[in-house]
Design a protein around this motif. Sequence first.
Motif, PDB file in Angstrom:
ATOM      1  N   VAL A   1       3.776   2.192   0.970  1.00  0.00           N
ATOM      2  CA  VAL A   1       4.291   3.456   0.437  1.00  0.00           C
ATOM      3  C   VAL A   1       3.761   4.640   1.243  1.00  0.00           C
TER       4      VAL A   1
ATOM      5  N   VAL B   1      -2.412   5.553  -2.791  1.00  0.00           N
ATOM      6  CA  VAL B   1      -1.391   6.040  -1.859  1.00  0.00           C
ATOM      7  C   VAL B   1      -1.808   7.385  -1.274  1.00  0.00           C
ATOM      8  N   GLU B   2      -2.326   8.270  -2.119  1.00  0.00           N
ATOM      9  CA  GLU B   2      -2.770   9.588  -1.640  1.00  0.00           C
ATOM     10  C   GLU B   2      -3.882   9.441  -0.604  1.00  0.00           C
TER      11      GLU B   2
ATOM     12  N   MET C   1      -0.636   2.730 -13.073  1.00  0.00           N
ATOM     13  CA  MET C   1       0.020   3.369 -11.932  1.00  0.00           C
ATOM     14  C   MET C   1      -0.800   4.531 -11.365  1.00  0.00           C
ATOM     15  N   TYR C   2      -1.703   5.056 -12.198  1.00  0.00           N
ATOM     16  CA  TYR C   2      -2.560   6.141 -11.721  1.00  0.00           C
ATOM     17  C   TYR C   2      -3.396   5.668 -10.540  1.00  0.00           C
ATOM     18  N   GLU C   3      -3.953   4.458 -10.649  1.00  0.00           N
ATOM     19  CA  GLU C   3      -4.772   3.906  -9.561  1.00  0.00           C
ATOM     20  C   GLU C   3      -3.960   3.749  -8.285  1.00  0.00           C
ATOM     21  N   LEU C   4      -2.727   3.257  -8.426  1.00  0.00           N
ATOM     22  CA  LEU C   4      -1.866   3.084  -7.247  1.00  0.00           C
ATOM     23  C   LEU C   4      -1.556   4.428  -6.607  1.00  0.00           C
ATOM     24  N   ARG C   5      -1.288   5.423  -7.423  1.00  0.00           N
ATOM     25  CA  ARG C   5      -0.982   6.750  -6.877  1.00  0.00           C
ATOM     26  C   ARG C   5      -2.167   7.322  -6.112  1.00  0.00           C
ATOM     27  N   LYS C   6      -3.366   7.171  -6.645  1.00  0.00           N
ATOM     28  CA  LYS C   6      -4.550   7.669  -5.958  1.00  0.00           C
ATOM     29  C   LYS C   6      -4.779   6.912  -4.648  1.00  0.00           C
TER      30      LYS C   6
ATOM     31  N   SER D   1       0.152  -0.006  -1.454  1.00  0.00           N
ATOM     32  CA  SER D   1      -0.162   1.397  -1.197  1.00  0.00           C
ATOM     33  C   SER D   1      -0.015   1.734   0.285  1.00  0.00           C
TER      34      SER D   1
END
Length: 245
Positions: A100, A8-9, A1-6, A97
């Motif tokens: 979101v 999205v950012e 999920m870290y990759e997805l969060r980055k 991403s």
Amino acid sequence: MYELRKMVELDLLNLIKNPMWVAYATLFPILLVMTLSFLGGSGHVMRPVDYFGITMMLFSALLSSSFSANAFMEERIKLPNMRLIMLPVPVYFIPLSKIVATFIFSVLFYSLDGLVLYGVFQVNFGGPYWPAVWLLLIAVDLFSIVLGILFCTIFKTETTANQVTSLMVQTLALLSGCFFPIYVLGDKLGAVSQYSPVTMVINTLFEVIYDGNFYHYYSALLVILSLSLVGGMLSLRLFKGDDYL
């Protein structure tokens, strides 16, 4: 999920760094409300600014498909996404991403628009019922974003996806009473417009705002969220990495 969060950012930052989209998300709804309210004159039952404050926020939410298509298929975005394809992350992270990030972007700026319309123009968003009104508008926003991504996965280009979604949105908005009350269309077109999902949302919003009536609210919200879920799942399934090649 870290990759997805980055991811999205990064996608959110790309949207915010685009001055055209920021101006479109902040100024466009307010200018539409001001212009149409002025042209609409004065109303006895409902002020024009109240009518167009709701319908133009809905119309703007429907136009969020342009944001998502741009975030997904714009040429300057495609190169970084091509590099992501080579990384050991699920390929569906790319469209997810975008959904979101665009949702966060549009909700943020449309909420600011709503605060301006309420604070400056005293648009009636339902008083104590405003959270329900805003939730339904946000649901429409999510559906529109998913639709933009879905059409990108189908047509493979931002231009075609935007053309198709824009035609759909503008036609539905025109025939559903976003720009004028439905009764001016005449009995036949007015009857046809009742089958439009946009008409359903508009009627539901005004029922909640002016009557506190939630009879159709939950079914309308469920339909929109269900369509968003189905569209989102199709988008993730249909997307292939070579769409960027």
